[in-house]
Scaffold this motif. Sequence first.
Motif, PDB file in Angstrom:
ATOM      1  N   ILE A 150       5.510  -4.091   3.435  1.00 27.19           N
ATOM      2  CA  ILE A 150       5.130  -4.738   2.184  1.00 27.19           C
ATOM      3  C   ILE A 150       4.094  -5.830   2.436  1.00 27.19           C
ATOM      4  CG2 ILE A 150       5.974  -6.098   0.222  1.00 27.19           C
ATOM      5  CD1 ILE A 150       6.950  -3.152   0.235  1.00 27.19           C
ATOM      6  N   LEU A 151       4.340  -6.671   3.447  1.00 25.33           N
ATOM      7  CA  LEU A 151       3.381  -7.742   3.756  1.00 25.33           C
ATOM      8  C   LEU A 151       2.033  -7.198   4.210  1.00 25.33           C
ATOM      9  CD1 LEU A 151       5.748 -10.278   5.537  1.00 25.33           C
ATOM     10  CD2 LEU A 151       4.632 -10.567   3.338  1.00 25.33           C
ATOM     11  N   VAL A 152       2.062  -6.177   5.044  1.00 21.44           N
ATOM     12  CA  VAL A 152       0.810  -5.579   5.512  1.00 21.44           C
ATOM     13  C   VAL A 152       0.044  -4.988   4.337  1.00 21.44           C
ATOM     14  CG1 VAL A 152      -0.126  -3.646   6.870  1.00 21.44           C
ATOM     15  CG2 VAL A 152       1.543  -5.196   7.896  1.00 21.44           C
ATOM     16  N   TRP A 153       0.724  -4.265   3.475  1.00 18.49           N
ATOM     17  CA  TRP A 153       0.075  -3.641   2.321  1.00 18.49           C
ATOM     18  C   TRP A 153      -0.545  -4.684   1.387  1.00 18.49           C
ATOM     19  CZ3 TRP A 153       3.256  -2.868  -2.520  1.00 18.49           C
ATOM     20  CH2 TRP A 153       2.507  -2.289  -3.547  1.00 18.49           C
ATOM     21  N   VAL A 154       0.266  -5.627   0.940  1.00 16.23           N
ATOM     22  CA  VAL A 154      -0.213  -6.609  -0.036  1.00 16.23           C
ATOM     23  C   VAL A 154      -1.350  -7.453   0.544  1.00 16.23           C
ATOM     24  CG1 VAL A 154       0.445  -8.662  -1.361  1.00 16.23           C
ATOM     25  CG2 VAL A 154       1.946  -6.658  -1.333  1.00 16.23           C
ATOM     26  N   THR A 155      -1.195  -7.921   1.767  1.00 17.06           N
ATOM     27  CA  THR A 155      -2.226  -8.760   2.377  1.00 17.06           C
ATOM     28  C   THR A 155      -3.507  -7.981   2.611  1.00 17.06           C
ATOM     29  OG1 THR A 155      -0.485 -10.042   3.447  1.00 17.06           O
ATOM     30  CG2 THR A 155      -2.715 -10.350   4.282  1.00 17.06           C
ATOM     31  N   THR A 156      -3.395  -6.747   3.053  1.00 18.93           N
ATOM     32  CA  THR A 156      -4.584  -5.918   3.268  1.00 18.93           C
ATOM     33  C   THR A 156      -5.358  -5.750   1.972  1.00 18.93           C
ATOM     34  OG1 THR A 156      -3.551  -4.734   5.107  1.00 18.93           O
ATOM     35  CG2 THR A 156      -5.408  -3.646   4.023  1.00 18.93           C
ATOM     36  N   VAL A 157      -4.663  -5.460   0.890  1.00 18.12           N
ATOM     37  CA  VAL A 157      -5.334  -5.264  -0.405  1.00 18.12           C
ATOM     38  C   VAL A 157      -5.949  -6.571  -0.901  1.00 18.12           C
ATOM     39  CG1 VAL A 157      -4.991  -4.683  -2.840  1.00 18.12           C
ATOM     40  CG2 VAL A 157      -3.953  -3.260  -1.068  1.00 18.12           C
ATOM     41  N   VAL A 158      -5.172  -7.650  -0.900  1.00 20.95           N
ATOM     42  CA  VAL A 158      -5.657  -8.917  -1.442  1.00 20.95           C
ATOM     43  C   VAL A 158      -6.855  -9.440  -0.645  1.00 20.95           C
ATOM     44  CG1 VAL A 158      -5.073 -11.346  -1.843  1.00 20.95           C
ATOM     45  CG2 VAL A 158      -3.481  -9.545  -2.533  1.00 20.95           C
TER      46      VAL A 158
END
Length: 135
Positions: free
Chosen positions: A71-79
Amino acid sequence: MKRHAPALALDVGLVVVFCVIGRRSHDESNAIFGLLGTVWPFLAGLGVSWLATIALYREKFIPELVLPTGILVWVTTVVVGMVLRAVSGQGTATSFIIVATTVLGVFLIGWRAVYRAVDSRRTRAEASTARGTSE
């Protein structure tokens, strides 16, 4: 960190695949330089996400976990990727943000979910074998 290299490589590969698919679907030219221009914000976001997740979880960092790592990798990558695209003059249309968020979510969380499911099944099978029973 060597133990985490395969997970990081898979994340990097999936971010690149996302960008390749996006560029191909729009028939964009200038293959190599165009791809580099498209992929760098998301790879930078991925790098930030890994560093942040490692810093937050230190010895408890497990890259294959859906929660919290995936979840952290996904959200941070997108943002971070979208912010870098915006400040570098690249497009951040709402439809692109939705597609990028969805596809990167499926990619970055999806492989972790599959990995955990397979690992859990393998662990149960090994435990069952050790007890002398079969499922």
